[in-house]
Design an enzyme around this catalytic site. Structure first.
Site, short mmCIF file in Angstrom:
data_model
loop_
_atom_site.label_atom_id
_atom_site.label_comp_id
_atom_site.label_asym_id
_atom_site.label_seq_id
_atom_site.Cartn_x
_atom_site.Cartn_y
_atom_site.Cartn_z
N ASP A 1 61.02 53.30 -68.58
CA ASP A 1 59.63 53.58 -68.19
C ASP A 1 59.40 53.48 -66.68
OD1 ASP A 1 57.03 54.24 -69.14
OD2 ASP A 1 56.39 52.19 -68.72
N HIS B 1 48.57 54.81 -70.73
CA HIS B 1 49.12 53.66 -70.04
C HIS B 1 48.01 52.63 -69.82
CE1 HIS B 1 52.95 55.62 -68.14
NE2 HIS B 1 52.69 56.11 -69.34
N ASP C 1 57.97 58.88 -62.82
CA ASP C 1 56.67 58.65 -62.20
C ASP C 1 56.68 59.11 -60.75
OD1 ASP C 1 54.23 57.78 -61.37
OD2 ASP C 1 54.53 55.66 -61.85
#
Length: 282
Positions: A84, A210, A106
């Site tokens: 993640d 999230h 990300d």
């Protein structure tokens, strides 16, 4: 049992009108607690290890990934392993060999054009390696470089931009900014459920929430009904663990063996997992 690909758990949840929960693993006890809670709830679960957790373990992803995989394999419900919030492309490139079936790349801190290019390249690599890839558009609050508030102007994900972003990058899932924040210690976030529905209608990949630790049960249920398919939880486990450890040490100040207080923390995290799984995938 063997580990199940993240894609399978997400697609299964979407078909059932539910969400699958992904819980952050920092230590071996986190993985044990998450799987114990999933077994108690009789629900599938995703064990996710963040780049921050890898950094905590000296930058080595292998040991914690192998430990989580071993715990997941021994579980009586289906478990997936997810890497993640990866910003380091070198870490992303270790994901397949480390046993992950998916990752979240990300690039949200970059300007839109750079985010697009970096994510497109990450998707191309991930699909070549057989990985399912999640990305983020909009800015979920609570990260060090994020805007001050999840409610700031221009922070939330725009459905038309999201549709273009998904089409241009080829991502398999999209984390969206709809009012939640990372690292919240109170469950007071107010989500924009109408925006979630618009994003669901505009984007043809699963939506991810999230910062779900700061979202109350009713808000989470409504978010899943509106179109959220993957729900990420981290801080809630740490709150449960730390509270249990603190209470145990307060009651037993002469305690030196870590096992009693770590065990109590693990039990409390497992109960938190069981409860949250009932909310999002009940």
């Amino acid at each position: 049992m063997s580990l199940v690909p993240t894609r399978e758990l997400v697609e299964r949840a979407a078909a059932a009108g539910r969400a699958v929960a992904a819980f952050n693993v920092i230590t071996l006890e986190h993985a044990e607690a998450i799987t114990a809670g999933a077994e108690a709830a009789d629900r599938s679960v995703i064990l996710q290890i963040s780049e921050n957790a890898v950094r905590f373990h000296g930058g080595r992803v292998g040991p914690i990934a192998r430990a989580a995989a071993e715990v997941g394999t021994a579980c009586d419900v289906d478990v997936a392993l997810h890497l993640d919030h990866v910003t380091d492309i070198r870490l992303l490139h270790t994901a397949a060999d480390a046993g992950f079936s998916s990752a979240m790349f990300d690039a949200g801190a970059l300007p839109y054009a750079e985010n697009l290019a970096a994510t497109r390249a990450a998707v191309r690599w991930a699909h070549g390696a057989g990985l399912w890839l999640e990305a983020e558009l909009g800015y979920v609050g609570g990260k060090p470089d994020a805007p001050a508030s999840a409610h700031a102007a221009g922070v939330r994900t725009d459905p038309r931009e999201a549709a273009r972003y998904v089409a241009d990058t080829g991502v398999d899932a999209l984390a969206v900014a709809v009012g939640s924040s990372h690292a919240m210690t109170e469950r007071s976030a107010s989500l924009d459920h109408a925006l979630i529905q618009r994003l669901r209608d505009a984007v043809r990949v699963p939506l991810v929430l999230h910062g779900s630790s700061g979202v109350g049960d009713d808000e989470l249920r409504r978010a899943v009904r509106a179109g959220i398919v993957k729900v990420n939880v981290g801080t809630a486990l740490n709150i449960a663990f730390t509270r249990a450890v603190r209470e145990t040490l307060t009651a037993r100040p002469d305690l030196t063996d870590p096992r009693p207080y770590v065990a109590r923390g693990r039990e409390t995290m497992a109960e938190t997992v069981r409860t949250l799984l009932g909310v999002v995938s009940g």
